[in-house]
Design a protein around this motif. Structure first.
Motif, PDB file in Angstrom:
ATOM      1  N   LEU A  90     -36.537  61.911 118.686  1.00 27.31           N
ATOM      2  CA  LEU A  90     -35.107  62.155 118.807  1.00 27.31           C
ATOM      3  C   LEU A  90     -34.690  62.781 117.485  1.00 27.31           C
ATOM      4  O   LEU A  90     -35.102  62.311 116.415  1.00 27.31           O
ATOM      5  N   LEU A  91     -33.911  63.870 117.544  1.00 28.04           N
ATOM      6  CA  LEU A  91     -33.583  64.641 116.350  1.00 28.04           C
ATOM      7  C   LEU A  91     -32.073  64.808 116.211  1.00 28.04           C
ATOM      8  O   LEU A  91     -31.357  64.887 117.207  1.00 28.04           O
ATOM      9  N   ASN A  92     -31.620  64.899 114.981  1.00 30.14           N
ATOM     10  CA  ASN A  92     -30.200  65.145 114.724  1.00 30.14           C
ATOM     11  C   ASN A  92     -29.898  66.633 114.815  1.00 30.14           C
ATOM     12  O   ASN A  92     -30.803  67.473 114.957  1.00 30.14           O
ATOM     13  N   ASP A  93     -28.621  66.993 114.696  1.00 27.17           N
ATOM     14  CA  ASP A  93     -28.189  68.373 114.911  1.00 27.17           C
ATOM     15  C   ASP A  93     -28.856  69.367 113.960  1.00 27.17           C
ATOM     16  O   ASP A  93     -29.204  70.475 114.353  1.00 27.17           O
ATOM     17  N   GLY A  94     -29.043  68.985 112.705  1.00 27.99           N
ATOM     18  CA  GLY A  94     -29.607  69.906 111.735  1.00 27.99           C
ATOM     19  C   GLY A  94     -31.068  70.237 111.964  1.00 27.99           C
ATOM     20  O   GLY A  94     -31.602  71.169 111.365  1.00 27.99           O
ATOM     21  N   MET A  95     -31.717  69.493 112.849  1.00 27.14           N
ATOM     22  CA  MET A  95     -33.128  69.756 113.145  1.00 27.14           C
ATOM     23  C   MET A  95     -33.294  70.777 114.263  1.00 27.14           C
ATOM     24  O   MET A  95     -34.405  71.113 114.652  1.00 27.14           O
ATOM     25  N   ASN A  96     -32.187  71.261 114.772  1.00 27.11           N
ATOM     26  CA  ASN A  96     -32.194  72.354 115.743  1.00 27.11           C
ATOM     27  C   ASN A  96     -32.496  73.636 114.971  1.00 27.11           C
ATOM     28  O   ASN A  96     -31.623  74.427 114.646  1.00 27.11           O
ATOM     29  N   SER A  97     -33.768  73.824 114.656  1.00 27.67           N
ATOM     30  CA  SER A  97     -34.169  74.880 113.734  1.00 27.67           C
ATOM     31  C   SER A  97     -35.526  75.438 114.114  1.00 27.67           C
ATOM     32  O   SER A  97     -36.489  74.672 114.291  1.00 27.67           O
ATOM     33  N   SER A  98     -35.632  76.744 114.233  1.00 27.61           N
ATOM     34  CA  SER A  98     -36.922  77.367 114.535  1.00 27.61           C
ATOM     35  C   SER A  98     -37.912  77.154 113.397  1.00 27.61           C
ATOM     36  O   SER A  98     -39.129  77.071 113.630  1.00 27.61           O
ATOM     37  N   ASP A  99     -37.407  77.048 112.163  1.00 22.06           N
ATOM     38  CA  ASP A  99     -38.297  76.791 111.029  1.00 22.06           C
ATOM     39  C   ASP A  99     -38.981  75.432 111.179  1.00 22.06           C
ATOM     40  O   ASP A  99     -40.165  75.284 110.876  1.00 22.06           O
ATOM     41  N   PHE A 100     -38.233  74.442 111.628  1.00 24.48           N
ATOM     42  CA  PHE A 100     -38.801  73.108 111.850  1.00 24.48           C
ATOM     43  C   PHE A 100     -39.870  73.167 112.932  1.00 24.48           C
ATOM     44  O   PHE A 100     -40.974  72.625 112.769  1.00 24.48           O
ATOM     45  N   VAL A 101     -39.563  73.829 114.033  1.00 27.04           N
ATOM     46  CA  VAL A 101     -40.509  73.916 115.144  1.00 27.04           C
ATOM     47  C   VAL A 101     -41.800  74.599 114.704  1.00 27.04           C
ATOM     48  O   VAL A 101     -42.915  74.131 114.986  1.00 27.04           O
ATOM     49  N   LYS A 102     -41.697  75.699 113.986  1.00 24.98           N
ATOM     50  CA  LYS A 102     -42.876  76.433 113.532  1.00 24.98           C
ATOM     51  C   LYS A 102     -43.710  75.596 112.562  1.00 24.98           C
ATOM     52  O   LYS A 102     -44.948  75.605 112.607  1.00 24.98           O
ATOM     53  N   ALA A 103     -43.029  74.879 111.662  1.00 23.12           N
ATOM     54  CA  ALA A 103     -43.744  74.104 110.649  1.00 23.12           C
ATOM     55  C   ALA A 103     -44.502  72.927 111.250  1.00 23.12           C
ATOM     56  O   ALA A 103     -45.587  72.570 110.783  1.00 23.12           O
ATOM     57  N   VAL A 104     -43.931  72.305 112.277  1.00 22.50           N
ATOM     58  CA  VAL A 104     -44.586  71.156 112.909  1.00 22.50           C
ATOM     59  C   VAL A 104     -45.630  71.616 113.916  1.00 22.50           C
ATOM     60  O   VAL A 104     -46.723  71.051 114.029  1.00 22.50           O
ATOM     61  N   GLY A 105     -45.310  72.636 114.665  1.00 21.71           N
ATOM     62  CA  GLY A 105     -46.177  73.108 115.749  1.00 21.71           C
ATOM     63  C   GLY A 105     -45.550  72.809 117.084  1.00 21.71           C
ATOM     64  O   GLY A 105     -45.269  71.637 117.402  1.00 21.71           O
ATOM     65  N   ALA A 106     -45.293  73.844 117.865  1.00 16.99           N
ATOM     66  CA  ALA A 106     -44.586  73.672 119.135  1.00 16.99           C
ATOM     67  C   ALA A 106     -45.287  72.695 120.070  1.00 16.99           C
ATOM     68  O   ALA A 106     -44.634  71.943 120.805  1.00 16.99           O
ATOM     69  N   LYS A 107     -46.623  72.667 120.047  1.00 16.96           N
ATOM     70  CA  LYS A 107     -47.355  71.809 120.988  1.00 16.96           C
ATOM     71  C   LYS A 107     -47.100  70.321 120.752  1.00 16.96           C
ATOM     72  O   LYS A 107     -47.334  69.503 121.639  1.00 16.96           O
ATOM     73  N   PHE A 108     -46.612  69.977 119.552  1.00 11.34           N
ATOM     74  CA  PHE A 108     -46.336  68.566 119.253  1.00 11.34           C
ATOM     75  C   PHE A 108     -44.894  68.171 119.577  1.00 11.34           C
ATOM     76  O   PHE A 108     -44.524  67.004 119.396  1.00 11.34           O
ATOM     77  N   LEU A 109     -44.093  69.116 120.033  1.00 10.86           N
ATOM     78  CA  LEU A 109     -42.648  68.856 120.157  1.00 10.86           C
ATOM     79  C   LEU A 109     -42.117  69.027 121.578  1.00 10.86           C
ATOM     80  O   LEU A 109     -40.912  69.187 121.774  1.00 10.86           O
ATOM     81  N   ASN A 110     -42.992  68.951 122.557  1.00  4.30           N
ATOM     82  CA  ASN A 110     -42.519  69.087 123.932  1.00  4.30           C
ATOM     83  C   ASN A 110     -41.809  67.842 124.442  1.00  4.30           C
ATOM     84  O   ASN A 110     -41.219  67.865 125.533  1.00  4.30           O
ATOM     85  N   ASP A 111     -41.870  66.757 123.680  1.00  3.52           N
ATOM     86  CA  ASP A 111     -41.074  65.561 123.982  1.00  3.52           C
ATOM     87  C   ASP A 111     -40.126  65.286 122.827  1.00  3.52           C
ATOM     88  O   ASP A 111     -40.008  64.163 122.338  1.00  3.52           O
TER      89      ASP A 111
END
Length: 420
Positions: free
Chosen positions: A255-276
């Motif tokens: 569960l993420l807060n509003d400021g984590m709505n960021s393409s930089d965050f998604v790229k840094a973590v890896g999209a495959k880990f964030l489908n939930d």
């Protein structure tokens, strides 16, 4: 009502007049103190571009008349509170600006407000500072009535996030939150609502910013086998924490807060880990302003219109410019008094863009009130400078942040009232 051109002509003879700062003979300079670098740099960069777009639209529509414009003196807070205060102090004491837009995040806005703008009576508009502390400061009479923000308070977002988490089946959650005013308050509001709605919090772990590693915090949060992690953070540190959580064996549910709505965050973590991964943000009520902004922002800025804080920063710039025009002079007290008149419930509806601002300026010349219906929807400030509005519910799917629903403010207030 005094015409702006007449006021400027009178003021031009008094170069040191309080509140007047000029880049040209009659231009009015407002300050911007935004997080252009540092942890919140992505927010501030988008915010600055949005304000610039709003002011260009306003000035192209005729501005303050007779070639007079609203221009900015933009400063970088570096996402450091002491730097934000120093830059705001220079803008107020040396540049004599009547209004400051900033900061983006609460730990920048709060010290600027308490140390600089409130004591000096200078109007401050924050596009994205959501801490409930800002409401409390207003309620306690410590803002001098000069503070306004174009984002809803975390007192409501915490409740919306709790309900959304449980609706997604996240019933047993650990929390890691940034250890500042924003993080502490959002965690508190979320925890209170989540527990009363039936959720279980296994642990709460605060963290200090800009650490090279967050392995110890991630490991501490994993005790008692949580089903998911509520990560209250910013993109850079948030990505480091999420990677530590996943590599340590934590479930890839977030569960993420509003400021984590960021393409930089998604790229840094890896999209495959964030489908939930699910999140909440201060939402919008679509208007003609929303359509205009979405259609034109990328061409102007090079950024996507869903960049964090972009939409509400345009509105902050628009309200500032319209209020200066309505005030008829670069005086902080007059601008503060004019803000309700350009967001008046019974005013003529005005939307974003050059043509709409031209209509607004014509109405202002006639002495009429207007109702600026912004990119985020109709805006109305209460006595503490707060707004209300819906919350956007989103999830990350295949690396893209996708809106999946909306929770209206009436629903959030109803839930909040039922928990007392």
């Amino acid at each position: 009502m005094n015409k702006f051109v007449t006021s400027i002509a009178l003021l031009a003879a008094v170069v040191a007049a309080p509140g007047l700062a000029r880049a040209a003979d009659c231009d009015v300079t407002i300050g911007m103190v935004l997080e252009l670098t540092g942890e919140a740099g992505a927010y501030g960069t988008a915010g600055a571009k949005s304000v610039e777009m709003a002011l260009k639209d306003f000035n192209d529509a005729g501005g303050l008349g007779n070639g007079c414009k609203v221009v900015t003196d933009t400063r970088d807070s570096q996402t450091q509170g002491t730097v934000a205060v120093d830059q705001a102090t220079q803008l107020v004491n040396i540049k004599k600006v009547p209004l400051i837009i900033g900061g983006i995040i609460s730990p920048m806005s709060i010290p600027m407000l308490t140390s600089v703008t409130a004591p000096a009576g200078i109007v401050q508009i924050s596009p994205a500072s959501s801490s409930p502390t800002l409401t409390a400061l207003g309620r306690d009479g410590k803002t001098n009535g000069v503070f306004f923000r174009t984002i809803t308070s975390d007192a409501l977002q915490g409740t919306a996030a709790a309900k959304y988490a449980l609706d997604q089946g996240l019933k047993k959650i650990a929390i890691i939150h940034v250890n500042n005013d924003f993080g502490v308050n959002l965690e508190k509001e979320f925890e209170a609502a989540y527990k009363k709605l039936g959720g279980t919090i296994t642990s709460v772990t605060p963290y200090n910013e800009k650490q090279p590693s967050y392995t110890s915090e991630a490991n501490a949060a994993m005790k008692d086998a949580p089903e998911a992690l509520y990560l209250i953070s910013y993109p850079v540190d948030g990505a480091t924490i999420a990677r530590a959580w996943i590599s340590g064996g934590g479930p890839a549910k977030f569960l993420l807060n509003d400021g984590m709505n960021s393409s930089d965050f998604v790229k840094a973590v890896g999209a495959k880990f964030l489908n939930d991964a699910y999140g909440t943000s201060s939402g919008t009520t679509e208007s003609d302003s929303t359509k205009y902004f979405n259609a034109n922002y990328e061409a102007f800025s090079g950024l996507k219109p869903d960049a964090p804080a972009a939409d509400r920063s345009y509105d902050a710039g628009a309200i500032a410019a319209l209020a200066i025009a309505k005030a008829g002079k670069a005086d902080p007290a007059a601008i503060k008094a004019a803000i309700p008149m350009v967001t008046a419930a019974d005013g003529a509806p005005i939307h974003a863009g050059k043509e709409e601002f031209a209509k607004a300026l014509a109405l202002i010349k006639e002495g009429k009130s207007i109702r600026y219906e912004g990119v985020i929807g109709p805006i109305a400030f209460d006595q503490y400078g707060d707004i209300t509005g819906p919350f956007r519910l989103w999830k990350i799917k295949d690396g893209e942040v996708t809106t999946v629903g909306e929770m209206g403010v009436d629903e959030v207030n109803k839930i909040k009232a039922s928990l007392k």
